[in-house]
Motif scaffolding. Structure first.
Motif, PDB file in Angstrom:
ATOM      1  N   MET A 243      33.593  42.160  38.504  1.00  0.00           N
ATOM      2  CA  MET A 243      34.322  41.848  39.768  1.00  0.00           C
ATOM      3  C   MET A 243      34.355  43.270  40.747  1.00  0.00           C
ATOM      4  SD  MET A 243      38.361  40.612  40.848  1.00  0.00           S
ATOM      5  CE  MET A 243      39.064  42.324  40.221  1.00  0.00           C
ATOM      6  N   LEU A 244      34.180  44.321  39.953  1.00  0.00           N
ATOM      7  CA  LEU A 244      34.072  45.615  40.695  1.00  0.00           C
ATOM      8  C   LEU A 244      32.649  45.645  41.522  1.00  0.00           C
ATOM      9  CD1 LEU A 244      35.600  48.020  38.178  1.00  0.00           C
ATOM     10  CD2 LEU A 244      36.584  47.279  40.108  1.00  0.00           C
ATOM     11  N   ALA A 245      31.743  45.184  40.911  1.00  0.00           N
ATOM     12  CA  ALA A 245      30.326  45.007  41.436  1.00  0.00           C
ATOM     13  C   ALA A 245      30.615  44.375  42.755  1.00  0.00           C
ATOM     14  CB  ALA A 245      29.333  44.510  40.536  1.00  0.00           C
ATOM     15  N   GLU A 246      31.210  43.177  42.736  1.00  0.00           N
ATOM     16  CA  GLU A 246      31.168  42.197  43.967  1.00  0.00           C
ATOM     17  C   GLU A 246      32.065  42.970  45.011  1.00  0.00           C
ATOM     18  OE1 GLU A 246      31.819  40.988  40.752  1.00  0.00           O
ATOM     19  OE2 GLU A 246      30.087  39.526  40.533  1.00  0.00           O
ATOM     20  N   LEU A 247      32.994  43.725  44.613  1.00  0.00           N
ATOM     21  CA  LEU A 247      33.832  44.184  45.392  1.00  0.00           C
ATOM     22  C   LEU A 247      33.216  45.341  46.186  1.00  0.00           C
ATOM     23  CD1 LEU A 247      36.672  44.528  46.653  1.00  0.00           C
ATOM     24  CD2 LEU A 247      37.590  46.129  44.791  1.00  0.00           C
ATOM     25  N   ALA A 248      32.329  46.234  45.387  1.00  0.00           N
ATOM     26  CA  ALA A 248      31.656  47.382  45.853  1.00  0.00           C
ATOM     27  C   ALA A 248      30.660  46.557  47.004  1.00  0.00           C
ATOM     28  CB  ALA A 248      31.089  48.229  44.736  1.00  0.00           C
ATOM     29  N   ALA A 249      30.125  45.427  46.615  1.00  0.00           N
ATOM     30  CA  ALA A 249      29.048  44.921  47.472  1.00  0.00           C
ATOM     31  C   ALA A 249      29.619  44.524  48.738  1.00  0.00           C
ATOM     32  CB  ALA A 249      28.385  43.960  46.981  1.00  0.00           C
ATOM     33  N   ALA A 250      30.920  43.909  48.777  1.00  0.00           N
ATOM     34  CA  ALA A 250      31.633  43.358  49.973  1.00  0.00           C
ATOM     35  C   ALA A 250      32.038  44.736  50.835  1.00  0.00           C
ATOM     36  CB  ALA A 250      32.996  42.753  49.583  1.00  0.00           C
ATOM     37  N   ASN A 251      32.547  45.663  50.072  1.00  0.00           N
ATOM     38  CA  ASN A 251      32.728  46.976  50.862  1.00  0.00           C
ATOM     39  C   ASN A 251      31.669  47.586  51.402  1.00  0.00           C
ATOM     40  OD1 ASN A 251      35.736  46.834  50.342  1.00  0.00           O
ATOM     41  ND2 ASN A 251      35.614  47.933  48.420  1.00  0.00           N
ATOM     42  N   ALA A 252      30.523  47.661  51.161  1.00  0.00           N
ATOM     43  CA  ALA A 252      29.431  48.231  51.478  1.00  0.00           C
ATOM     44  C   ALA A 252      28.902  47.427  52.762  1.00  0.00           C
ATOM     45  CB  ALA A 252      28.342  48.166  50.549  1.00  0.00           C
ATOM     46  N   ALA A 253      29.038  46.268  52.469  1.00  0.00           N
ATOM     47  CA  ALA A 253      28.415  45.022  53.786  1.00  0.00           C
ATOM     48  C   ALA A 253      29.392  45.291  54.838  1.00  0.00           C
ATOM     49  CB  ALA A 253      28.516  43.754  53.320  1.00  0.00           C
ATOM     50  N   PHE A 254      30.956  45.394  54.470  1.00  0.00           N
ATOM     51  CA  PHE A 254      31.908  45.650  55.703  1.00  0.00           C
ATOM     52  C   PHE A 254      31.633  46.808  56.325  1.00  0.00           C
ATOM     53  CE2 PHE A 254      36.004  46.122  57.563  1.00  0.00           C
ATOM     54  CZ  PHE A 254      36.008  44.893  58.419  1.00  0.00           C
ATOM     55  N   GLY A 255      31.287  47.894  55.686  1.00  0.00           N
ATOM     56  CA  GLY A 255      30.888  49.149  56.118  1.00  0.00           C
ATOM     57  C   GLY A 255      29.924  49.141  57.275  1.00  0.00           C
ATOM     58  N   VAL A 256      28.669  48.339  56.654  1.00  0.00           N
ATOM     59  CA  VAL A 256      27.574  48.400  57.710  1.00  0.00           C
ATOM     60  C   VAL A 256      27.949  47.311  58.741  1.00  0.00           C
ATOM     61  CG1 VAL A 256      25.413  47.351  57.747  1.00  0.00           C
ATOM     62  CG2 VAL A 256      25.974  48.624  55.680  1.00  0.00           C
ATOM     63  N   ILE A 257      28.645  46.470  58.653  1.00  0.00           N
ATOM     64  CA  ILE A 257      29.181  45.590  59.781  1.00  0.00           C
ATOM     65  C   ILE A 257      30.062  46.623  61.085  1.00  0.00           C
ATOM     66  CG2 ILE A 257      30.766  43.583  60.698  1.00  0.00           C
ATOM     67  CD1 ILE A 257      30.265  42.500  57.880  1.00  0.00           C
ATOM     68  N   LYS A 258      30.800  47.346  60.261  1.00  0.00           N
ATOM     69  CA  LYS A 258      31.630  48.300  61.336  1.00  0.00           C
ATOM     70  C   LYS A 258      30.934  49.361  61.743  1.00  0.00           C
ATOM     71  CE  LYS A 258      35.918  49.493  60.590  1.00  0.00           C
ATOM     72  NZ  LYS A 258      37.188  49.911  60.272  1.00  0.00           N
ATOM     73  N   SER A 259      29.856  49.738  61.156  1.00  0.00           N
ATOM     74  CA  SER A 259      28.983  50.739  61.707  1.00  0.00           C
ATOM     75  C   SER A 259      28.078  50.342  62.893  1.00  0.00           C
ATOM     76  CB  SER A 259      28.142  51.290  60.844  1.00  0.00           C
ATOM     77  OG  SER A 259      27.083  52.238  61.231  1.00  0.00           O
ATOM     78  N   PHE A 260      27.547  48.959  62.658  1.00  0.00           N
ATOM     79  CA  PHE A 260      26.696  48.306  63.785  1.00  0.00           C
ATOM     80  C   PHE A 260      27.439  48.164  65.055  1.00  0.00           C
ATOM     81  CE2 PHE A 260      23.621  47.476  60.525  1.00  0.00           C
ATOM     82  CZ  PHE A 260      22.605  46.911  61.142  1.00  0.00           C
ATOM     83  N   VAL A 261      29.092  47.587  64.746  1.00  0.00           N
ATOM     84  CA  VAL A 261      29.850  47.351  65.882  1.00  0.00           C
ATOM     85  C   VAL A 261      30.131  48.565  66.672  1.00  0.00           C
ATOM     86  CG1 VAL A 261      31.756  46.428  66.655  1.00  0.00           C
ATOM     87  CG2 VAL A 261      30.611  45.267  65.071  1.00  0.00           C
TER      88      VAL A 261
END
Length: 127
Positions: free
Chosen positions: A1-19
């Motif tokens: 579960m931690l790997a999936e959470l890290a993946a979600a956090n990383a993806a969201f970080g990229v989304i916020k960075s793009f925006v």
């Protein structure tokens, strides 16, 4: 579960960075997909653990899901205020259709595996 959470956090970080850098939401579509995929995997894992009766990491699971809910709410706000009109509603419809298609695909796969097992059993009985 931690790997999936890290993946979600990383993806969201990229989304916020793009925006925050003024890029279009469409240019980070893969990262939105990664975020949603990771969120669904975490929810599925939590559901499986609950079904098995495993309750060791209840607080950890709750906090992970709560963090993802907050990020999804933030994604909603981004889509509403930065995206085109109706983007969030369209995204919700798209997700619902994709979930239905995925469930149907999983059902068909389970049915196929069931029939394959039945055939193996019947061929073993013949031998």
């Amino acid at each position: 579960m931690l790997a999936e959470l890290a993946a979600a956090n990383a993806a969201f970080g990229v989304i916020k960075s793009f925006v925050s850098n003024g890029k279009e939401l469409a240019s980070c579509g893969k990262h939105i997909s990664d975020f949603v995929f990771a969120k669904e995997n975490i929810e599925k894992e939590v559901h499986k653990q609950k079904a098995k009766g495993v309750t060791g990491g209840d607080l950890e699971e709750f906090m992970a899901l709560e963090e993802l809910r907050q990020k999804e709410e933030e994604l909603k706000q981004i889509m509403i205020y930065i995206g085109r009109p109706g983007l969030w509603a369209d995204w919700q419809k798209f997700q619902a259709q994709a979930r239905k298609a995925k469930r149907e695909q999983e059902r068909l796969e389970a049915e196929r595996l069931h029939w394959e097992r039945k055939q193996k059993v019947s061929t073993l009985k013949l031998e």
